[in-house]
Design a protein around this motif. Structure first.
Motif, PDB file in Angstrom:
ATOM      1  N   SER A   1       0.865  -1.179   0.000  1.00 53.84           N
ATOM      2  CA  SER A   1       0.000   0.000   0.000  1.00 53.84           C
ATOM      3  C   SER A   1       0.900   1.227   0.000  1.00 53.84           C
ATOM      4  N   SER A   2       0.320   2.364  -0.265  1.00 52.27           N
ATOM      5  CA  SER A   2       1.070   3.609  -0.216  1.00 52.27           C
ATOM      6  C   SER A   2       0.171   4.714   0.337  1.00 52.27           C
ATOM      7  N   ASN A   3       0.762   5.857   0.594  1.00 51.48           N
ATOM      8  CA  ASN A   3      -0.015   6.999   1.084  1.00 51.48           C
ATOM      9  C   ASN A   3      -0.991   7.512   0.036  1.00 51.48           C
TER      10      ASN A   3
ATOM     11  N   TYR B   1       3.659  -6.504 -15.496  1.00 51.65           N
ATOM     12  CA  TYR B   1       2.209  -6.620 -15.685  1.00 51.65           C
ATOM     13  C   TYR B   1       1.476  -6.551 -14.342  1.00 51.65           C
ATOM     14  N   LEU B   2       1.984  -7.270 -13.353  1.00 52.23           N
ATOM     15  CA  LEU B   2       1.361  -7.266 -12.030  1.00 52.23           C
ATOM     16  C   LEU B   2       1.425  -5.880 -11.404  1.00 52.23           C
ATOM     17  N   SER B   3       2.556  -5.207 -11.550  1.00 53.62           N
ATOM     18  CA  SER B   3       2.716  -3.856 -11.020  1.00 53.62           C
ATOM     19  C   SER B   3       1.714  -2.897 -11.658  1.00 53.62           C
ATOM     20  N   LYS B   4       1.511  -3.026 -12.972  1.00 56.20           N
ATOM     21  CA  LYS B   4       0.557  -2.166 -13.681  1.00 56.20           C
ATOM     22  C   LYS B   4      -0.863  -2.404 -13.175  1.00 56.20           C
ATOM     23  N   LEU B   5      -1.237  -3.684 -13.013  1.00 59.47           N
ATOM     24  CA  LEU B   5      -2.582  -4.007 -12.528  1.00 59.47           C
ATOM     25  C   LEU B   5      -2.826  -3.450 -11.127  1.00 59.47           C
ATOM     26  N   TRP B   6      -1.878  -3.711 -10.225  1.00 57.28           N
ATOM     27  CA  TRP B   6      -2.059  -3.283  -8.839  1.00 57.28           C
ATOM     28  C   TRP B   6      -2.014  -1.747  -8.736  1.00 57.28           C
ATOM     29  N   GLY B   7      -1.211  -1.106  -9.577  1.00 60.23           N
ATOM     30  CA  GLY B   7      -1.182   0.347  -9.604  1.00 60.23           C
ATOM     31  C   GLY B   7      -2.513   0.927 -10.061  1.00 60.23           C
ATOM     32  N   GLU B   8      -3.141   0.296 -11.063  1.00 61.41           N
ATOM     33  CA  GLU B   8      -4.439   0.758 -11.549  1.00 61.41           C
ATOM     34  C   GLU B   8      -5.541   0.554 -10.511  1.00 61.41           C
ATOM     35  N   ILE B   9      -5.454  -0.559  -9.796  1.00 58.95           N
ATOM     36  CA  ILE B   9      -6.511  -0.897  -8.839  1.00 58.95           C
ATOM     37  C   ILE B   9      -6.334  -0.187  -7.506  1.00 58.95           C
ATOM     38  N   HIS B  10      -5.114  -0.229  -6.972  1.00 61.28           N
ATOM     39  CA  HIS B  10      -4.874   0.253  -5.610  1.00 61.28           C
ATOM     40  C   HIS B  10      -3.959   1.479  -5.545  1.00 61.28           C
ATOM     41  N   ASN B  11      -3.493   1.931  -6.687  1.00 60.47           N
ATOM     42  CA  ASN B  11      -2.597   3.087  -6.754  1.00 60.47           C
ATOM     43  C   ASN B  11      -1.303   2.842  -5.987  1.00 60.47           C
ATOM     44  N   SER B  12      -0.855   1.585  -5.994  1.00 65.11           N
ATOM     45  CA  SER B  12       0.394   1.204  -5.316  1.00 65.11           C
ATOM     46  C   SER B  12       1.141   0.215  -6.208  1.00 65.11           C
ATOM     47  N   PRO B  13       1.905   0.707  -7.147  1.00 56.43           N
ATOM     48  CA  PRO B  13       2.525  -0.174  -8.145  1.00 56.43           C
ATOM     49  C   PRO B  13       3.723  -0.985  -7.652  1.00 56.43           C
ATOM     50  N   VAL B  14       4.139  -0.770  -6.410  1.00 54.55           N
ATOM     51  CA  VAL B  14       5.294  -1.506  -5.895  1.00 54.55           C
ATOM     52  C   VAL B  14       4.859  -2.916  -5.487  1.00 54.55           C
ATOM     53  N   VAL B  15       5.280  -3.905  -6.263  1.00 54.26           N
ATOM     54  CA  VAL B  15       4.960  -5.296  -5.967  1.00 54.26           C
ATOM     55  C   VAL B  15       6.228  -6.124  -6.159  1.00 54.26           C
ATOM     56  N   ASP B  16       6.206  -7.292  -5.571  1.00 52.87           N
ATOM     57  CA  ASP B  16       7.324  -8.225  -5.753  1.00 52.87           C
ATOM     58  C   ASP B  16       6.740  -9.598  -6.049  1.00 52.87           C
ATOM     59  N   ILE B  17       7.366 -10.315  -6.963  1.00 52.53           N
ATOM     60  CA  ILE B  17       6.919 -11.669  -7.266  1.00 52.53           C
ATOM     61  C   ILE B  17       8.139 -12.515  -7.564  1.00 52.53           C
ATOM     62  N   ARG B  18       8.166 -13.713  -7.006  1.00 51.07           N
ATOM     63  CA  ARG B  18       9.296 -14.613  -7.225  1.00 51.07           C
ATOM     64  C   ARG B  18       8.837 -16.059  -7.065  1.00 51.07           C
ATOM     65  N   ARG B  19       9.523 -16.945  -7.750  1.00 51.93           N
ATOM     66  CA  ARG B  19       9.193 -18.360  -7.645  1.00 51.93           C
ATOM     67  C   ARG B  19       9.737 -18.925  -6.344  1.00 51.93           C
ATOM     68  N   VAL B  20       8.990 -19.820  -5.750  1.00 50.90           N
ATOM     69  CA  VAL B  20       9.396 -20.435  -4.492  1.00 50.90           C
ATOM     70  C   VAL B  20      10.357 -21.577  -4.783  1.00 50.90           C
ATOM     71  N   GLY B  21      11.555 -21.480  -4.219  1.00 52.78           N
ATOM     72  CA  GLY B  21      12.535 -22.541  -4.376  1.00 52.78           C
ATOM     73  C   GLY B  21      12.499 -23.496  -3.200  1.00 52.78           C
ATOM     74  N   ASN B  22      12.917 -23.009  -2.047  1.00 55.21           N
ATOM     75  CA  ASN B  22      12.917 -23.807  -0.823  1.00 55.21           C
ATOM     76  C   ASN B  22      11.591 -23.616  -0.095  1.00 55.21           C
ATOM     77  N   ARG B  23      10.716 -24.610  -0.143  1.00 57.70           N
ATOM     78  CA  ARG B  23       9.386 -24.452   0.445  1.00 57.70           C
ATOM     79  C   ARG B  23       9.429 -24.327   1.958  1.00 57.70           C
ATOM     80  N   TYR B  24      10.415 -24.945   2.595  1.00 57.74           N
ATOM     81  CA  TYR B  24      10.520 -24.837   4.052  1.00 57.74           C
ATOM     82  C   TYR B  24      10.865 -23.406   4.452  1.00 57.74           C
ATOM     83  N   ARG B  25      11.754 -22.799   3.695  1.00 55.12           N
ATOM     84  CA  ARG B  25      12.151 -21.421   3.990  1.00 55.12           C
ATOM     85  C   ARG B  25      10.992 -20.455   3.780  1.00 55.12           C
TER      86      ARG B  25
END
Length: 235
Positions: free
Chosen positions: A65-67, A121-145
């Motif tokens: 979220s953002s201000n 693409y995800l940043s653009k969507l979330w920015g349009e919807i919530h006005n907060s384009p800062v997102v992070d996405i990554r594949r899960v390698g170590n599921r325990y971690r």
């Protein structure tokens, strides 16, 4: 909690097209006057690990979220985002927990099963919807971690609240887990054996407290049907 479960968890839990309505979510609060951060951590770890036993590619998303965002609209905006991603076949199911910054802004940490999503693409969507384009996405390698990561956020959350889609496992899987644990204690099974059976049930998408599940447990543990019914009656 019995020593039987405490010793196990002390080792870190693991020793060994058209408009589509969003999937119903299950909201769970782990917070009450008797629930410690340690217990919240253990429970969340188990919920995450259970869902990741199932087939599919798993990724981690962080939504911020953002201000400049709309206060109090995070949940509604998340559902809007989820609907768009599901219509495109990018998200199948998920589990998530919130984090609140010192300034009161909400961030959500979401583990989802699905396809590759481009960060831009995800940043653009979330920015349009919530006005907060800062997102992070990554594949899960170590599921325990990653399970440890998500559980840590929940443990320090004052609300102790998380949610998951019904397809993360199956509806009522927490009750099924309690059933299997208690039945394991009654039949003097060690916890590693209980966990092995639980993983097998999850991978086969079979409830241990179903008729088919009890038949299987009867063959493996010698469980009597009266025992299973008595355990269910006390849940």
């Amino acid at each position: 909690m019995t020593v039987w479960t405490a010793l196990f968890y002390a080792r870190g839990v693991e020793t060994l097209s058209g408009r589509q309505e969003p999937e119903k979510q299950v909201y769970t609060s782990l917070d009450n006057e008797y629930t410690s951060a340690r217990k919240r951590f253990r429970r969340m770890y188990h919920r995450v690990m259970t869902g990741m036993e199932r087939k599919g590619s798993v990724r981690l998303i962080t939504l911020t979220s953002s201000n400049y965002g709309v206060p109090g609209e995070f949940q509604r905006h998340f559902r809007m985002l989820l609907m768009r991603l599901q219509r495109r076949g990018l998200v199948e199911d998920y589990i998530r927990c919130p984090e609140f910054t010192k300034s009161g802004l909400r961030h959500d940490h979401i583990i989802f099963r699905g396809s590759y999503i481009d960060q831009v693409y995800l940043s653009k969507l979330w920015g349009e919807i919530h006005n907060s384009p800062v997102v992070d996405i990554r594949r899960v390698g170590n599921r325990y971690r990653i399970a440890h990561y998500l559980a840590s956020y929940l443990a320090k959350s004052p609300a102790g609240r998380y949610s998951y889609s019904w397809k993360w496992c199956w509806k009522g899987f927490v009750k099924s887990w309690k059933f299997l644990k208690r039945l394991g204690m009654w039949t003097n099974q060690d916890f590693a054996e209980v966990l092995t059976c639980w993983r097998r049930f999850v991978r086969l998408n079979t409830k241990p407290d179903s008729q088919l599940g009890v038949v299987w447990l009867n063959k493996r543990w010698g469980v009597l049907y009266d025992q299973a019914n008595e355990v269910l009656a006390h849940l």
